[in-house]
Scaffold this active site. Structure first.
Site, PDB file in Angstrom:
ATOM      1  N   LYS A 289       0.841  -1.199   0.000  1.00 18.45           N
ATOM      2  CA  LYS A 289       0.000   0.000   0.000  1.00 18.45           C
ATOM      3  C   LYS A 289       0.874   1.246   0.000  1.00 18.45           C
ATOM      4  O   LYS A 289       2.043   1.191   0.366  1.00 18.45           O
ATOM      5  CB  LYS A 289      -0.875   0.007   1.263  1.00 18.45           C
ATOM      6  N   ARG A 363      -9.872 -11.951   1.379  1.00 19.42           N
ATOM      7  CA  ARG A 363     -10.699 -12.995   0.761  1.00 19.42           C
ATOM      8  C   ARG A 363      -9.971 -14.330   0.741  1.00 19.42           C
ATOM      9  O   ARG A 363     -10.613 -15.383   0.758  1.00 19.42           O
ATOM     10  CB  ARG A 363     -11.112 -12.540  -0.651  1.00 19.42           C
TER      11      ARG A 363
END
Ligand code: BES
Ligand code: MN
Ligand code: ZN
Length: 512
Positions: A289, A363
């Site tokens: 990020k 996920r």
């Protein structure tokens, strides 16, 4: 919710507000209200009329005014006018937030105690049962007990929470017991939500997966919950390649935290399975990020915290239903050992995943955890996860994204969330978008592109939740953390999910 196990602990007074001993006597007022409506308590009506005349207070929602109370009229030191907004827009949810506003203000100003007057406004919600109102007032007041300043060393910055009493003059005898236990249940559940907020507030260095698992054990203290923590050897044995794959880049080992509420006499079915994302820090991995705001990624275990705290509440309330909590926990870090874009992983279900973006790690770990919740026998699944930034782009910062099937199950969870003041909105599981998850070399890729990012994330999870049982996915990426202080909610973790999950367990138990 039936709740035989709760001792009444949230105080309710049935005296007039002016006759209640307290530091603050707080009265919700509606816009353009004639103080004559308070005539049942003449001293209060007179005090309010004088305060309004002197200040021009207009009772806009969540505005407040504190004035000294006349000792001839009141047994309190201060009279507090609380803006409750328009009388016909007043609902239990506004009451909940008004109670938080009042309690936070009282705490900030060092009030010794608060007596808060029940009002119900006008319109269709005015005639709701006393228990519904009492629960909302108590939930709101209890939310103010959360203390974010755990690591502040200056005592004066840490304000004690004054006790709050709900004042409901003339509540019929027959409704008092119900109101008392509903208020106490609201207090208990929100105290658990505040424990979730504590966990979310912990920085990544002080709460890696190892210690989140320890905290899960302490959350079970004084309850009948069974906690089990799976470490690496067990995870290898189960073939949890998705969870292990994400964990590879970190020095901190992963954990799979299992919590079970299995009360004697619970029916064999339904069994609720709650699955919560427990990424204790999400740097993004090799798909790292940007630096701005990365500190916030300590909240990436908010779904896991909600599941753990909800299980504590469910156990303390003694809800007669089996509930299983599954919290996969990792740190998502870049390193020489880390998962790389393009790597292929095989999960415990046998499905293979081509990892195109290591920042779509939630996920992956949830894929293994959802599969495991099925193996453990959950008949109904709900997962809670800070999953996608794009959910916040779609719905903003106060509305959780809710996906699920079948429709009646998803709508039911949504309705219960709404009742508990946790706003959500349904997003569609668009069948055509499954195309976006096709891989050239594996069963699926882990990202479906920028457009509809929260939908493709949900579709990815759906493959692991299975087609054969009800499932809901709550994307709380934007709602787990409040980054702009509001009168009823300070900056920081919100505890979102705890009230919804607890209410769902209670509602299912009522039918089972
Ligand atoms: N934990 C983040 C999601 C998130 C973003 C939570 C902002 C709170 C605030 C998640 O693991 C993530 O990084 N998601 C990516 C997915 C993308 C790579 C497909 C995102 O939303 O950018
Ligand atoms: Mn991520
Ligand atoms: Zn994440």
């Amino acid at each position: 919710m039936p709740s035989p196990a709760i001792d009444p602990s949230f105080p309710i007074s049935f005296l007039r507000l002016s006759e209640t001993h307290a530091g603050w006597a707080a009265v919700p007022l509606f816009e353009d209200e004639d103080p004559g409506t308070l005539a049942g308590d003449p001293a209060l009506a007179a005090g309010v009329a004088r305060a309004v005349a002197a200040t021009g207070f207009v009772a806009r929602r969540f505005e407040a005014l504190v004035v000294p109370a006349d000792e001839k009229e009141f047994k309190a030191d201060a009279l507090v006018l609380l803006g409750a907004g328009k009388v016909d827009e007043f609902t239990p949810d506004v009451a909940r937030r008004l109670a938080s506003t009042c309690a936070l203000l009282a705490r900030g100003r060092g009030a010794s105690s608060v007596a808060l007057l029940h009002r119900s406004g006008a319109g269709p919600t005015a005639s709701l049962a006393a228990s519904i109102w009492a629960e909302a007032w108590a939930e709101g007041a209890t939310l103010a007990e959360f203390d974010p300043g755990r690591y502040k060393t200056a005592e004066e910055e840490r304000k004690a929470m004054p006790p709050v009493t709900l004042v409901w003059p003339g509540l019929p005898e027959a409704e008092r017991g119900g109101a008392r236990s509903a208020a106490s249940r609201g207090q208990l559940v929100v105290r658990c939500a505040n424990l979730a907020r504590d966990l979310v507030n912990e920085p990544g260095n002080l709460l890696p997966p190892r210690l989140l698992a320890e905290r899960a054990r302490s959350l079970a203290d004084g309850t009948s919950l069974r906690v089990e923590v799976l470490e690496e050897p067990a995870l290898h044995e189960l073939g949890m390649g998705l969870l292990l794959g994400v964990a590879r880049g970190s020095h901190e080992p992963p954990r799979l935290i299992l919590v079970e509420h299995a009360p004697a006499g619970a029916p064999a079915s339904p069994v609720l399975g709650f699955v919560g994302k427990g990424v204790t820090f999400d740097a993004g991995g090799i798909s790292i990020k940007t630096a701005g705001g990365m500190d916030r990624m300590k909240d990436d275990m908010a779904g896991g915290a909600a599941v753990l705290a909800a299980l504590r509440a469910i156990s303390l309330i003694d809800i007669p239903l089996r509930v299983i909590g599954v919290v996969p926990s990792v740190e998502n870090m870049p390193s020489g050992r880390a998962l790389k874009p393009g790597d292929v992983l095989r999960g415990a279900s046998g499905r293979t995943v081509e990892v195109l973006d290591t920042d779509a790690e939630g996920r992956l770990i949830l894929g293994d955890a959802l599969w495991y919740a099925r193996q453990l026998g959950a008949t109904h699944l709900v997962d809670v996860a800070t999953l996608t930034g794009s959910c916040g782009i779609a719905l903003g910062k106060t509305t959780t994204g809710l996906f699920g099937r079948p429709d009646d199950w998803a709508d039911r969870v949504r309705a219960l969330a709404e009742e508990r003041g946790e706003r959500s909105w349904r997003l569609p599981l668009v069948d055509e978008y499954k195309e976006l998850l096709k891989s050239e070399i594996a069963d699926t890729v882990n990202v479906g592109g920028r457009y509809g990012g929260s939908i493709t994330a949900a579709l990815f999870l759906m493959e692991f939740a299975g087609e054969d049982r009800p499932w809901v996915h709550l994307d709380i990426a934007a709602t787990a953390w409040n980054d702009e202080a509001r009168p009823y909610l300070p900056k920081g973790p919100t505890g979102v999910g705890v009230r919804t999950l607890t209410a769902l367990a209670a509602a299912m138990a009522r039918e089972a």
